[in-house]
Motif scaffolding. Structure first.
Motif, short mmCIF file in Angstrom:
data_model
loop_
_atom_site.label_atom_id
_atom_site.label_comp_id
_atom_site.label_asym_id
_atom_site.label_seq_id
_atom_site.Cartn_x
_atom_site.Cartn_y
_atom_site.Cartn_z
N ARG A 125 0.83 -1.21 0.00
CA ARG A 125 0.00 0.00 0.00
C ARG A 125 0.86 1.25 0.00
NH1 ARG A 125 -4.11 -2.31 4.63
NH2 ARG A 125 -5.55 -3.43 3.23
N ASP A 176 2.26 1.88 -3.38
CA ASP A 176 1.19 2.42 -4.22
C ASP A 176 1.02 3.92 -3.96
OD1 ASP A 176 -1.07 2.95 -5.70
OD2 ASP A 176 -2.45 1.86 -4.38
N ARG A 207 -7.12 -3.65 -4.19
CA ARG A 207 -6.02 -3.65 -5.14
C ARG A 207 -5.76 -5.06 -5.65
NH1 ARG A 207 -4.86 -0.22 -0.83
NH2 ARG A 207 -3.97 1.83 -1.32
#
Length: 274
Positions: free
Chosen positions: A19, A22, A39
């Motif tokens: 995360r 990202d 995701r």
């Protein structure tokens, strides 16, 4: 497609880090569900993730990783690694310097030398005729570079120096938040000459009231001597600092091999409080 949890298990990279990558824009999911926000990743993204982990383990920061990934094809990886190696070697040198200072402090504590006892003497200082070089330098350790330049000028111009100890350094007030040091190094001269560039002949005003502290031993003792002088000022509240601090090296690297025998004089101009 793999859910983020599945991709985490396959790559041994935590969901939290995926995360984070990202959010930082260095490894976007192959697909993000517009409704749930879940995701998903593909196996084709694993090589890119491996490159990220490779650079991370070499202490590359996120912004550096992003730049490396953007130019992975057109920039040889060896160039990136050599540049990073130089950065790390510079950091190692800084850490080693701190370690050396800790070793010195440990020896001082063991020898009970940490509290350097200095006597403060008040005296007047006459006007001085000097050849000076004033610069802003990164830190106090660069002062030696100024002395090298000044001494070279003295030799080239055949400057007639005054007899006896003729070195004097003045340390000017630093601006808040300014990491540089404003230093003027001076040689006492018999008579003024013609300066050139940053090399200036000038007169340093005399001081009627100068607090003088003699510091024995290596230069590391100078900081503790200033602490001692600060305590002296607190005890003698009818005095306050007036002007630029001066330092004179009576015994140092130029005339004494043993640092334990160095002798440095700190001079602080004072005035009486109203």
């Amino acid at each position: 497609m793999f859910k983020i949890g599945e991709f985490s298990k396959l790559t041994q990279v935590s969901v939290r880090m995926l995360r984070y990558y990202d959010e930082q824009g260095i490894l976007k999911p192959s697909r993000t569900d517009p409704v749930t926000g879940y995701r998903s990743y593909t196996s084709e993204q694993i090589p890119k993730l491996q490159r990220i982990l490779f650079l991370r383990d070499l202490d590359f920061q996120v912004n550096e990783i992003a730049q490396a990934l953007a130019h992975w094809q057109d920039m040889p990886i060896t160039d990136l690694l050599e540049h990073k190696k130089l950065e790390l070697l510079a950091e190692v040198a800084k850490i080693q310097d701190r370690v050396d200072k800790i070793d010195i402090a440990v020896r001082d504590v063991q020898a009970r030398n940490l509290d350097v006892h200095c006597n403060v003497i008040l005296k007047s200082i006459p006007e001085l005729s000097v050849l000076s070089l004033r610069r802003r330098i990164p830190d106090h350790f660069c002062e030696g570079d100024l002395w090298f330049e000044l001494n070279r000028f003295v030799m080239e111009e055949h400057v007639a120096l005054d007899t006896g100890v003729n070195n004097l350094a003045l340390f000017y007030d630093e601006n808040e938040g300014d990491s540089e040091v404003d230093v003027e190094v001076c040689c006492l001269v018999k008579k003024p000459g013609i300066g050139r560039g940053d090399f200036v002949y000038r007169l340093i005003a005399g001081e009627e009231l100068m607090a003088c502290v003699m510091v024995y031993g290596p230069y590391q003792n100078i900081g503790t001597a200033y602490h001692t002088f600060a305590r002296w000022l607190e005890e003698h509240r009818y005095y306050e600092m007036k002007d630029t601090v001066r330092q004179i090296c009576h015994l140092g690297p130029f005339n004494e091999e043993n640092p334990e025998r160095y002798l440095t004089e700190i001079q602080v101009p004072l005035k009486r409080r109203d």
